[in-house]
Structure formats: C-alpha cells, structure tokens
Design an enzyme around this catalytic site. Structure first.
Site, PDB file in Angstrom:
ATOM      1  CG  HIS A 239      95.123  56.537  38.717  1.00  0.00           C
ATOM      2  ND1 HIS A 239      93.674  56.415  38.697  1.00  0.00           N
ATOM      3  CD2 HIS A 239      95.498  57.374  37.767  1.00  0.00           C
ATOM      4  CE1 HIS A 239      93.211  57.389  37.739  1.00  0.00           C
ATOM      5  NE2 HIS A 239      94.269  57.865  37.198  1.00  0.00           N
TER       6      HIS A 239
ATOM      7  CE1 TYR B  53      87.460  58.586  34.971  1.00  0.00           C
ATOM      8  CE2 TYR B  53      89.332  57.594  36.497  1.00  0.00           C
ATOM      9  CZ  TYR B  53      88.934  58.219  35.347  1.00  0.00           C
ATOM     10  OH  TYR B  53      89.977  59.190  34.753  1.00  0.00           O
TER      11      TYR B  53
ATOM     12  NE  ARG C 180      99.163  59.520  33.429  1.00  0.00           N
ATOM     13  CZ  ARG C 180      99.489  58.618  34.296  1.00  0.00           C
ATOM     14  NH1 ARG C 180     100.052  57.611  33.926  1.00  0.00           N
ATOM     15  NH2 ARG C 180      99.131  58.486  35.473  1.00  0.00           N
TER      16      ARG C 180
ATOM     17  NE  ARG D  56      94.980  58.768  32.262  1.00  0.00           N
ATOM     18  CZ  ARG D  56      95.313  57.833  32.820  1.00  0.00           C
ATOM     19  NH1 ARG D  56      95.827  56.796  31.993  1.00  0.00           N
ATOM     20  NH2 ARG D  56      95.972  57.535  33.989  1.00  0.00           N
TER      21      ARG D  56
ATOM     22  CG  HIS E 190      93.541  63.777  30.034  1.00  0.00           C
ATOM     23  ND1 HIS E 190      94.879  63.006  29.919  1.00  0.00           N
ATOM     24  CD2 HIS E 190      92.879  63.595  31.177  1.00  0.00           C
ATOM     25  CE1 HIS E 190      94.848  62.340  31.425  1.00  0.00           C
ATOM     26  NE2 HIS E 190      93.999  62.737  31.942  1.00  0.00           N
TER      27      HIS E 190
ATOM     28  CE  LYS F 151     100.476  62.629  35.595  1.00  0.00           C
ATOM     29  NZ  LYS F 151      99.632  63.225  36.391  1.00  0.00           N
TER      30      LYS F 151
END
Length: 350
Positions: free
Chosen positions: A326, A335, A207, A303, A300, A233
């Site tokens: 994730h 994806y 990110r 990514r 972004h 995150k």
C-alpha cells in the site's frame, strides 16, 4: 479524425460507435507491460475502429482485452455498459439528450449498493468518456457539441456510508480452506499449479495480478523459504516470502508437468499468463465446496484474509502496509477494524 455526435443510425448504434472508440483510446493509454498476445491486441484495436452491432459483442472483446493483459480496462467499460442499458430504458434518441442531471440520476440508481471506491470509479469513467466526446465530435459546419460533464454536485459520495469492510475468512475457515485446496478434484495436469497459485496468494497476500506475472528470476530459494519479488500498482517492486515446506510438493510436481519454457512461474498450457477471472472462479469453487460463503468469494478475499490475520498477530500496521504494497498507510488501517483483542476491552467498561 472527428465525427458528428449523432450519426444517422439508431441511438444504440451511435452509443456503441462512441463507446468502442473510447475503449480503444483507453487501451492505447493504459499500461501494456502485462500484454501476452500483441498480435491479437492489434487485431482488437482494428475491430474497435470498425465497431460492433451489439453491446454483447463489445463486452466479449473487452473481456478478451483483460485476459490479454490490459486488466484495468473494465474500470471504464463496466460503468459505461451500465449507462448504455440505463439510456435505452430511458428511451434516449440522441446523444444530446444526455446531461449532468441524467447522469446524476444514473449514478443515484445504479451505484446505491456499491462502495465509495466503486462509486468514484463510476464517476471517473463518466467524466472521462464525455471529455473524450467533447474533443472528438464535430458537425459538418465545424461546430463542436460540448458536454462539460463534471458531476461535482453529485451527493452519492457524501460521508462514509457507502464504505464496506472487506470480506475475509476466520481462523477456523482458513484451516478448512487449506484442507480443501489439497482435496479439491482439479484436473491432473493443472492440479499442482492451481494449488501452488492459491497458496502463494493466501500465504503472502499478493494481488492476483501480481501472482500471475511472477517471473522465475524473481522467485528464489533462501534457506527454508522462497523470496518472491513482485511488482504492484504503479510498477512498484516489493518482496514477499513464503516457507518452502508450504509449496515444496506442489512446486516440484508443477515443474515436472509444465510444458512451457517461458519465464513465468504460473501459466496455462500454451505458456500464457492465467486470467484473474479464472483464478477467482477456482477459489470460489473451493470455498463453496466446503460451505464457506462470503459477500465476495473471489481470490482477492484471500488477500484480505492474509492482511487481517497478519495484523491480528503482529499489531504492526507498518508491516501490513509493506506486505500488501500500500502506498498510503491509511489504506491499511481498514484491518484495524478486526482487532478482536482491542474490541474485547470495550466489553469491560461497565
């Protein structure tokens, strides 16, 4: 300290008063791990108490807060800024005119073209804001005005019609973009840094917020590659890798001109972290310079490009999940929509 829901000033000023205090409340509650200017942030918190005469002034301050390092504040601010404009056009004269029905009308009109994820953010911002008002308003007689906003019956999130597939570059576009990184006319002092920054994001899929906070102690050479530890995150660490040959030249040039002695790999000339908005603007300029236009041209998108190509090459969803950081593998499943080999099987059915 509590305040009357409607003050004697105009509705515009009343809304700005509450929005400024709410934003201040959220700033003090969000993670400050990435804050790079504590003194200025302290000044902004005082300015938010004093309030602002216009939404433009508040918007500039929120933008400054993001650049200082409270990146997620815009998730709350943007929907509430949109609500401000909606209410002014509606002709609201009192905060007490706002109810669930009016807020549902706002969501229906303002979020019709947005993804489900963004719609959810709008709903959360509204609920959080009016919950704050429920707790902070009080009339002279001690009575409290309760909104009790829940928005449970808002139908904007029914089904998956609002979900959008992420923008990404095709293989030939990636080749064109990589060539453009080398030839783009950056200022000489920051050229190597910008090339290094964009390559790290593109080749690792991290990110933008992770890239601008890479610490030198977490950036180490291992054989013919660099191992980079980043924090995603929830402050969760993970490791990514990039081949040395890809960044060797740019890393050497950047280290020669970097004037700051801080521990950041990437920074501005004062030693502070780069802003996400700056990086996205640079990426967009490079893309447009070679005629690559996507629905979203920001950083972004790099990514998404990395993740799409990684899955197409590996067919390993677990690898995609671990590489992107994730928490839930279902987030990575998006994806699989770009697996052309599987789609080709559908052309032979008949």
């Amino acid at each position: 300290m509590k305040y009357p829901l409607d003050c004697e000033a105009s509705f515009k000023n009343t809304y700005l008063f509450w929005l400024s205090r709410f934003i201040r409340n959220k700033i003090t509650g969000l993670s400050n791990r990435q804050v790079n200017n504590k003194e200025r942030l302290a000044q902004i918190l005082q300015e938010l108490i004093l309030g602002f005469d216009s939404i433009k002034e508040l918007k500039l301050v929120v933008k400054e807060v993001r650049n200082i390092g409270i990146n997620s504040i815009h998730v709350y601010y943007i929907p509430l800024e949109k609500l401000y404009t909606f209410l002014i056009n509606y002709g609201a004269a009192s905060m007490k005119e706002i109810d669930e029905e009016l807020l549902s009308d706002f969501l229906a009109t303002e979020t019709s073209t947005l993804s489900d994820a963004t719609k959810k953010n709008y709903r959360i911002a509204l609920i959080t804001f009016f919950n704050y008002l429920d707790k902070q308003n009080e009339a002279e007689n001690g009575n409290v005005y309760r909104y009790g906003i829940e928005l449970k019956n808002w139908g904007g999130l029914s089904g998956k019609s609002g979900t959008k597939l992420p923008s990404f570059m095709q293989k030939d576009e990636v080749s064109t973009f990589i060539q453009a990184i080398e030839s783009y006319p950056f200022s000489s002092k920051i050229a190597a840094r910008n090339r290094l920054m964009i390559k790290i994001i593109l080749y690792t899929g991290i990110r933008v917020s992770e890239a601008i906070n890479i610490d030198l102690k977490d950036f180490n050479k291992d054989g013919n590659a660099y191992i980079i530890q980043v924090r995603g995150k929830g402050n969760k660490p993970r490791v990514v890798m990039i081949k040395e040959e890809i960044i060797r030249k740019d890393l050497k040039e950047w280290n020669e001109v970097k004037s700051s002695s801080n521990n950041l790999l990437l920074c501005n000339q004062k030693g502070n972290p780069l802003s996400q908005a700056y990086i996205s603007s640079i990426v967009e300029k490079i893309l447009l310079s070679v005629g690559i236009r996507k629905e979203k041209n920001g950083a972004h998108m790099l990514r998404h490009t990395f993740a799409t190509m990684l899955y197409q090459k590996s067919k390993d969803l677990i690898l995609v999940q671990e590489s992107l950081g994730h928490a839930d593998i279902n987030t990575s499943r998006i994806y699989t929509h770009f697996d052309k080999d599987r789609l080709k099987q559908t052309t032979d059915i008949f």
